[in-house]
Design a protein around this motif. Sequence first.
Motif, mmCIF file in Angstrom:
data_model
loop_
_atom_site.group_PDB
_atom_site.id
_atom_site.type_symbol
_atom_site.label_atom_id
_atom_site.label_comp_id
_atom_site.label_asym_id
_atom_site.label_seq_id
_atom_site.Cartn_x
_atom_site.Cartn_y
_atom_site.Cartn_z
ATOM 1 N N LEU A 107 0.815 -1.211 0.000
ATOM 2 C CA LEU A 107 0.000 0.000 0.000
ATOM 3 C C LEU A 107 0.850 1.264 0.000
ATOM 4 O O LEU A 107 0.409 2.310 -0.508
ATOM 5 N N THR A 108 2.042 1.200 0.555
ATOM 6 C CA THR A 108 2.899 2.387 0.569
ATOM 7 C C THR A 108 3.488 2.675 -0.807
ATOM 8 O O THR A 108 4.005 3.770 -1.043
ATOM 9 N N GLU A 109 3.410 1.708 -1.727
ATOM 10 C CA GLU A 109 4.059 1.868 -3.026
ATOM 11 C C GLU A 109 3.067 2.109 -4.170
ATOM 12 O O GLU A 109 3.478 2.322 -5.305
ATOM 13 N N VAL A 110 1.750 2.083 -3.884
ATOM 14 C CA VAL A 110 0.776 2.279 -4.969
ATOM 15 C C VAL A 110 0.699 3.769 -5.315
ATOM 16 O O VAL A 110 0.928 4.644 -4.462
ATOM 17 N N PRO A 111 0.367 4.118 -6.550
ATOM 18 C CA PRO A 111 0.285 5.536 -6.961
ATOM 19 C C PRO A 111 -0.917 6.238 -6.322
ATOM 20 O O PRO A 111 -1.932 5.602 -6.029
ATOM 21 N N LEU A 134 -8.896 2.961 -4.971
ATOM 22 C CA LEU A 134 -9.086 1.795 -4.113
ATOM 23 C C LEU A 134 -7.930 1.679 -3.118
ATOM 24 O O LEU A 134 -8.143 1.447 -1.920
ATOM 25 N N ALA A 135 -6.742 1.877 -3.630
ATOM 26 C CA ALA A 135 -5.568 1.772 -2.764
ATOM 27 C C ALA A 135 -5.589 2.862 -1.705
ATOM 28 O O ALA A 135 -5.243 2.609 -0.539
ATOM 29 N N ASN A 136 -5.971 4.071 -2.101
ATOM 30 C CA ASN A 136 -6.020 5.162 -1.127
ATOM 31 C C ASN A 136 -7.042 4.870 -0.033
ATOM 32 O O ASN A 136 -6.819 5.189 1.145
ATOM 33 N N SER A 137 -8.178 4.295 -0.418
ATOM 34 C CA SER A 137 -9.182 3.942 0.584
ATOM 35 C C SER A 137 -8.647 2.858 1.523
ATOM 36 O O SER A 137 -8.857 2.904 2.741
ATOM 37 N N LEU A 138 -7.956 1.894 0.956
ATOM 38 C CA LEU A 138 -7.360 0.837 1.783
ATOM 39 C C LEU A 138 -6.283 1.397 2.705
ATOM 40 O O LEU A 138 -6.109 0.922 3.835
ATOM 41 N N LYS A 139 -5.558 2.408 2.234
ATOM 42 C CA LYS A 139 -4.557 3.048 3.090
ATOM 43 C C LYS A 139 -5.207 3.645 4.322
ATOM 44 O O LYS A 139 -4.679 3.536 5.439
ATOM 45 N N GLN A 140 -6.374 4.285 4.096
ATOM 46 C CA GLN A 140 -7.058 4.891 5.228
ATOM 47 C C GLN A 140 -7.562 3.827 6.201
ATOM 48 O O GLN A 140 -7.419 3.972 7.418
ATOM 49 N N VAL A 194 -2.225 3.441 7.171
ATOM 50 C CA VAL A 194 -0.835 3.306 6.714
ATOM 51 C C VAL A 194 0.012 4.477 7.176
ATOM 52 O O VAL A 194 1.186 4.305 7.562
ATOM 53 N N GLN A 195 -0.530 5.667 7.202
ATOM 54 C CA GLN A 195 0.263 6.848 7.517
ATOM 55 C C GLN A 195 0.763 6.856 8.956
ATOM 56 O O GLN A 195 1.774 7.488 9.265
ATOM 57 N N THR A 196 0.063 6.145 9.848
ATOM 58 C CA THR A 196 0.443 6.184 11.264
ATOM 59 C C THR A 196 1.298 4.981 11.674
ATOM 60 O O THR A 196 1.770 4.908 12.803
#
Length: 655
Positions: free
Chosen positions: A133-137, A142-148, A152-154
Amino acid sequence: MSQSNAADENATPQQKVLLPNPFDLKDSQILERVYLTHLHDEDKCDVDILWNIVSNVLKTRFAEGKASITGFQPDYRTMKLISCQMITTPCGERYVHQTTMWILQHLKTYSWDAKALVALAAFALEYGNLLHLTEVPPSDQLANSLKQLNQVQTRKMPVNNLVELVMEALQNIQEWATWSAVGYNTLEVPSLSDALHEVPVVVYWILASIIAATGNLVGVSEYSLSDFTDRLSLAVSRLQEHLKYSKEQIDYVEEYSRRKKAFSNPKDIVEFLKLLIQHKGSKVQVYDGSTKNNIDIEVLRQKHVLLFISSLDKIEDEILLLNSLHERLQENPKEIIKDYKKEDFKILWIPIVTVWDDNQVHKFHTLKDTIKWYAVEYFYELPGTGLIKEKFNYWGNPIIPVLTPLGDVMNEDAMDLIFQWGIDAFPFRKIDGIDLTLKWKWFWDVTKKVNLGVQVKGDRYIFIYGGSDKKWIQDFTLAVEKTKRHATISRADAIIDHYQLGRNDPKVVPRFWIEIESKKLKKHKDALDCEIQEIVKSLLCLKQDPQGWAILTKGSNVKLLGHGEPMYQTLAEFEIWKDKVLQKEGFDIAFKEYYEAKLKEIYDRQPCAYMNVDNNTANVVATITCPNPTCGRVMEVTSVSYKCCHRDAPNTGNI
């Protein structure tokens, strides 16, 4: 205060008792706890395929990613269950221990390498998702939603060196598991058993480390992963040390197996010897005691080899024996005996030393300077020691196997044969010893039959003597007594006995000679019978010596049939040749050398004997013995005279 320490502070006293801090435990205590969780390796896990998949996820420099394996489905339920358990582990080292033991109990029927690999695969589920997830554009909604959803940011990625160390540790365990599966003998590869004492500890710290890393990854804890890395690193170092020794032992076993296979069917004597003494790729040379130089082992090609195998302790007598044997092999080297040429037989010494320290090296050089034959010079572990013990049954006592030019064994051990018979046992096969025993058995049967009273003991020297000259008998007896008490004989550790024929019972004398004479009546059936007939003739010739005669034996080995005068003079002049007793392999060799020289001296000063006979005398065809006391042969009839030049005299004592 860190979250983990805070959790420890908040734990109840009962929890602290039940859940020890792993850092308070010694690895020996951890081993006891972990091993109790392990049962038989019943559950199957394709560790090779699962390892490739995990490697693709973690991508460390220790394991490059490989193509995905589509035909294999990992046990997702087990991995997800373990992953969830790691994620939900409360903060605190004690809870890390608790989860570690839970995972080990859950995987109790898995092999040690599978336990660690399945747990690492569970870690890879979370770690891989986060890494991906840290490497997706940013454009991937979909990836951004999964990051949330995955926050991932924390999250904090585990330190890379811990992951690399875990991968390295797992590879070490797999290496151990692969070697163990081969089924090597634990006596031959003991380090594999030693490694087994470290494997459960390494597995424990792998699990504890990835549980702590998972806690940091999902943000439920803030462990100092360096503490886990340090403990894991120590356990891995110990395991790697055992694996290092295991590799050396396995290489030795494999090399031994290769040599043993080749050893069963060598091409020739040189290859046979190389299998015993050659390290891989090394040049093979042997020390030449006659020139004091090292030469190529090719000098032994197409030769028969007397292989002297011994330690360095108490072999001085054996060296004297072999030095003398070497000299006798050099005499008339092209002489052919029993279809074998003397010059084709060589002696090679292989010393067997467990540890070459300075003392052993010095001892070898001291002994090496005294030999006249070949020796293997080395100061490291001999690669063929195991083969020598197995092939020749060598366990410390000196032995002398006899080998053919093709590397076949003529005699497993000719040591006793050579000690008893010396060069007479040439070419040193067992049958040669049997023939020599039979060659003289009849003689000893005669001594028993006439009650001569001779006690044959081991390698004790015996003089049996007699004659009609009382003065010679008295002088010879005194000379023997003086010699047997000489200090040189004591230093040579020799024992001399003597028996006078008929001393206690004069009737023994005619009975003895009648028994000897009776042997002439036997028909010649084979070569052995012919040899016996020659011995009988020599004994009857001795009987005619007007002074006397003497027989020298070494145990049951009759070494010399001697005439009176030279036998007595040899003993009387012992001071002249006494030092040779210590230089040769025994009293008999030194005695025989001096006797033969003395016999030749007497023979050289004896002219031919003539006896004129009247042509009209009926005795012209009669048999008349030579009047020379050192000869005693039947004289040759030449026209009207008898003539004897004692041509056989120098050889009458050579048996």
